[in-house]
Structure formats: structure tokens, C-alpha cells
Design an enzyme around this catalytic site. Sequence first.
Site, PDB file in Angstrom:
ATOM      1  N   SER A   1       0.835  -1.206   0.000  1.00 54.09           N
ATOM      2  CA  SER A   1       0.000   0.000   0.000  1.00 54.09           C
ATOM      3  C   SER A   1       0.871   1.257   0.000  1.00 54.09           C
ATOM      4  CB  SER A   1      -0.963  -0.045   1.205  1.00 54.09           C
ATOM      5  OG  SER A   1      -0.623   0.839   2.215  1.00 54.09           O
TER       6      SER A   1
ATOM      7  N   SER B   1      11.230   9.853   8.412  1.00 54.41           N
ATOM      8  CA  SER B   1      10.064  10.754   8.470  1.00 54.41           C
ATOM      9  C   SER B   1      10.561  12.097   8.993  1.00 54.41           C
ATOM     10  CB  SER B   1       9.050  10.174   9.457  1.00 54.41           C
ATOM     11  OG  SER B   1       8.072  11.127   9.802  1.00 54.41           O
TER      12      SER B   1
ATOM     13  N   TYR C   1       7.241   6.073  17.866  1.00 51.63           N
ATOM     14  CA  TYR C   1       7.394   6.149  16.406  1.00 51.63           C
ATOM     15  C   TYR C   1       8.544   7.110  16.080  1.00 51.63           C
ATOM     16  CZ  TYR C   1       6.196   7.333  11.525  1.00 51.63           C
ATOM     17  OH  TYR C   1       6.218   7.558  10.169  1.00 51.63           O
TER      18      TYR C   1
ATOM     19  N   LYS D   1      12.229   6.360  14.374  1.00 51.38           N
ATOM     20  CA  LYS D   1      12.701   7.078  13.181  1.00 51.38           C
ATOM     21  C   LYS D   1      14.030   7.789  13.476  1.00 51.38           C
ATOM     22  CE  LYS D   1       9.267   6.104  10.277  1.00 51.38           C
ATOM     23  NZ  LYS D   1       9.474   5.174   9.150  1.00 51.38           N
TER      24      LYS D   1
HETATM   25  N1  LIG Z   1       2.388   8.802   4.717  1.00 50.81           N
HETATM   26  C1  LIG Z   1       3.099   9.677   5.398  1.00 50.81           C
HETATM   27  O1  LIG Z   1       2.668  10.830   5.611  1.00 50.81           O
HETATM   28  C2  LIG Z   1       4.455   9.299   5.916  1.00 50.81           C
HETATM   29  C3  LIG Z   1       5.252  10.316   6.456  1.00 50.81           C
HETATM   30  C4  LIG Z   1       6.507   9.985   6.941  1.00 50.81           C
HETATM   31  C5  LIG Z   1       6.956   8.693   6.874  1.00 50.81           C
HETATM   32  N2  LIG Z   1       6.164   7.707   6.364  1.00 50.81           N
HETATM   33  C6  LIG Z   1       6.678   6.341   6.333  1.00 50.81           C
HETATM   34  O2  LIG Z   1       6.472   5.785   5.057  1.00 50.81           O
HETATM   35  C7  LIG Z   1       6.459   4.372   5.168  1.00 50.81           C
HETATM   36  C8  LIG Z   1       5.289   3.800   4.375  1.00 50.81           C
HETATM   37  O3  LIG Z   1       4.076   4.224   4.954  1.00 50.81           O
HETATM   38  P1  LIG Z   1       2.781   4.660   4.104  1.00 50.81           P
HETATM   39  O4  LIG Z   1       2.571   6.090   4.350  1.00 50.81           O
HETATM   40  O5  LIG Z   1       2.886   4.162   2.725  1.00 50.81           O
HETATM   41  O6  LIG Z   1       1.643   3.898   4.956  1.00 50.81           O
HETATM   42  P2  LIG Z   1       0.712   2.640   4.638  1.00 50.81           P
HETATM   43  O7  LIG Z   1      -0.104   2.916   3.430  1.00 50.81           O
HETATM   44  O8  LIG Z   1       0.027   2.342   5.908  1.00 50.81           O
HETATM   45  O9  LIG Z   1       1.732   1.489   4.263  1.00 50.81           O
HETATM   46  C9  LIG Z   1       2.484   0.813   5.249  1.00 50.81           C
HETATM   47  C10 LIG Z   1       3.068  -0.449   4.649  1.00 50.81           C
HETATM   48  O10 LIG Z   1       3.860  -1.103   5.655  1.00 50.81           O
HETATM   49  C11 LIG Z   1       3.429  -2.462   5.765  1.00 50.81           C
HETATM   50  N3  LIG Z   1       3.554  -2.914   7.147  1.00 50.81           N
HETATM   51  C12 LIG Z   1       3.047  -2.323   8.271  1.00 50.81           C
HETATM   52  N4  LIG Z   1       3.295  -3.084   9.345  1.00 50.81           N
HETATM   53  C13 LIG Z   1       3.958  -4.188   8.899  1.00 50.81           C
HETATM   54  C14 LIG Z   1       4.471  -5.348   9.532  1.00 50.81           C
HETATM   55  N5  LIG Z   1       4.360  -5.565  10.859  1.00 50.81           N
HETATM   56  N6  LIG Z   1       5.084  -6.280   8.766  1.00 50.81           N
HETATM   57  C15 LIG Z   1       5.194  -6.095   7.424  1.00 50.81           C
HETATM   58  N7  LIG Z   1       4.752  -5.027   6.776  1.00 50.81           N
HETATM   59  C16 LIG Z   1       4.131  -4.073   7.502  1.00 50.81           C
HETATM   60  C17 LIG Z   1       1.976  -2.465   5.303  1.00 50.81           C
HETATM   61  O11 LIG Z   1       1.619  -3.744   4.762  1.00 50.81           O
HETATM   62  P3  LIG Z   1       0.750  -4.869   5.484  1.00 50.81           P
HETATM   63  O12 LIG Z   1      -0.294  -4.184   6.305  1.00 50.81           O
HETATM   64  O13 LIG Z   1       0.195  -5.667   4.335  1.00 50.81           O
HETATM   65  O14 LIG Z   1       1.729  -5.648   6.290  1.00 50.81           O
HETATM   66  C18 LIG Z   1       2.016  -1.437   4.173  1.00 50.81           C
HETATM   67  O15 LIG Z   1       2.447  -2.034   2.983  1.00 50.81           O
HETATM   68  C19 LIG Z   1       6.411   4.061   6.676  1.00 50.81           C
HETATM   69  O16 LIG Z   1       7.699   3.716   7.119  1.00 50.81           O
HETATM   70  C20 LIG Z   1       5.990   5.391   7.283  1.00 50.81           C
HETATM   71  O17 LIG Z   1       6.456   5.536   8.608  1.00 50.81           O
HETATM   72  C21 LIG Z   1       4.913   7.989   5.871  1.00 50.81           C
END
Ligand SMILES: NC(=O)c1ccc[n+]([C@@H]2O[C@H](COP(=O)([O-])OP(=O)(O)OC[C@H]3O[C@@H](n4cnc5c(N)ncnc54)[C@H](OP(=O)(O)O)[C@@H]3O)[C@@H](O)[C@H]2O)c1
Length: 265
Positions: free
Chosen positions: A16, A142, A155, A159
Site C-alpha cells: 500500500s 520521516s 514512532y 525514526k
Molecule cells: N504517509 C506519510 O505521511 C508518511 C510520512 C513519513 C513517513 N512515512 C513512512 O512511510 C512508510 C510507508 O508508509 P505509508 O505512508 O505508505 O503507509 P501505509 O499505506 O500504511 O503502508 C504501510 C506499509 O507497511 C506495511 N507494514 C506495516 N506493518 C507491517 C508489519 N508488521 N510487517 C510487514 N509489513 C508491515 C503495510 O503492509 P501490510 O499491512 O500488508 O503488512 C504497508 O504495505 C512508513 O515507514 C511510514 O512511517 C509515511
Amino acid sequence: MAAYKDKVIWITGASSGIGEALALDFAKRGARLILSARRESELKRVGDSTKLPELDLMLLPFDLNNTSNASALAAQVINKFGRIDILINNGGYSQRSEVMKTSEEIDRQLMEVNYFSYVNLTKAVLPYMKRQKTGHVVVISSIAGKFGFFLRSSYSAAKHALHGFFESMRLETEQFGIKTLIVCPGKVKTNVSNNAVTADGSKHNEMDPSHENAMSSEECAAEIIKGISGNKEEILIGGKEILIVYIRRFFPRLFRKIIRKQSPY
Ligand SMILES: NC(=O)c1ccc[n+]([C@@H]2O[C@H](COP(=O)([O-])OP(=O)(O)OC[C@H]3O[C@@H](n4cnc5c(N)ncnc54)[C@H](OP(=O)(O)O)[C@@H]3O)[C@@H](O)[C@H]2O)c1
């Protein structure tokens, strides 16, 4: 485009959001992909939409909460592809809970998934990159890796820890042709706030207002790929929210005032 033709790229959190967008973008550039996350059905959906032939695609589901088998996972990738050019440590989840209400168990799980899994997977891949004399490790941190914020204590701690570990690793491994990029997104419109853990361990299950109009995951993926191509060491990605990182650096007193007025959501 040609830069990624036939490159073997392992993406965690590929089911995702940012990971999915990276998978689709790299597939268009001719890369060979390993996609990891827990939900096999979602990995299959993403895999299908890459339109990559079986030869160039591997779905490798596992839980980042337990990566003691990281070496075996890396060996599976090597068995199929013979090399790993880029590892993108992206999978993880956020937090919306107060320090005083959050149990040790939740604190430790946030560190396990968002920090230790990145360390374990990277350590499993480094020997192959060293042998190849080339490789790129990408770490999705992040802006919460740059300063602490309401409701995100562990969290943000995880990070921050990534920066210490991967900056050190970069110094030790660049002599083997291994590059390390740390990515600090601000707000990206994904399910990250919905999937954030609350004090009772359940999901927050809401899209934070600050994420509603945020940058798309496709734009974020394009910026990450630009950072890899440009051999950057660290990049900030997002809208005006990333200005706060510069405000903190150059005007720390102003930062202290502004940060207290921000909504946690
Ligand atoms: N979106 C933002 O604003 C933002 C900002 C700063 C940093 N980030 C970072 O970006 C990265 C991706 O996040 P996103 O925004 O794309 O969120 P997301 O849509 O919730 O995607 C998170 C992904 O991580 C996987 N995941 C979560 N827990 C897991 C586990 N225990 N084992 C294996 N896979 C796991 C999920 O897959 P499954 O549920 O299928 O396991 C999913 O594919 C993260 O590291 C997040 O901290 C995001």
C-alpha cells in the site's frame, strides 16, 4: 529510465501507500521486483498491477515484527535473482497515543517494526552488496525522525534511531560501493494515520486532516527515485510542513513556539 532496467529492487511495505507507488514506478522503468508486506492478497494485487512477468517478480510476504529469519529471506531473493541492487526499507506504522497511556509492549513493537526490522534486513543484504561491489540501501524515515511530536513518542524514537544507525553504516560501507539514502517524508496521502496504533493497541482508523490534502504517494515515490538516482544521502519530501525542519535548524527558539501550537492530527 534506463538506469533501473533489470535492477533487482526489494521493497518492504509494498502492499500500500508509498511502497506500492514505488513498485509501480520502478516496474515502468524495467526493474525486477521483490515485494514484501504481511497481506498476501494486497501484495498480489500490487504485483498484478506492475504487469511484470513471473521471471521478474517475487512476492515475499512476512511480518516485520519478527525478522530473525532475515538471512533466509535474503537467501530466497538471491536464489531467484542472483543479486540485490536496491533494498528499500519502507514498511512500518505510526502511532497516535500519549506517552503516559502507552504500554511498554506497544513501545517495543513500534521499535521492532520501524527500527530493528530495517537493521536486520539490511544486515542480511549487505554481504551480497559487498560481494557485488555495488548496492543501494534506502531507508524511509520521516520528519518525525527530525524532531519529536505529540502522540508519536516511540514512532519518532524509532525514526530518530534509523538516522544514527544508517549514518554510521554509510560511513562503514561506502568503501564497498554501497550507498545509503535516508528519506524523510512530511505528509503523504496514504493510510498511515488510519493504520497508526493507539494506546489500547487498536488502529486509529482515521485519516488525519493534515493528510487529506497532502502530497500523493506517486509524487513521493518519484521524489525518492530522484534521490536514489542523484546519489543523495538524505532528502526531505512533502509540502510546506517540511519547512519546520529548517526552522528548527536555523531558528530553534521560533521552532519551540511553533511546534507547541501544531495539532497532533
Ligand atoms: N504517509 C506519510 O505521511 C508518511 C510520512 C513519513 C513517513 N512515512 C513512512 O512511510 C512508510 C510507508 O508508509 P505509508 O505512508 O505508505 O503507509 P501505509 O499505506 O500504511 O503502508 C504501510 C506499509 O507497511 C506495511 N507494514 C506495516 N506493518 C507491517 C508489519 N508488521 N510487517 C510487514 N509489513 C508491515 C503495510 O503492509 P501490510 O499491512 O500488508 O503488512 C504497508 O504495505 C512508513 O515507514 C511510514 O512511517 C509515511
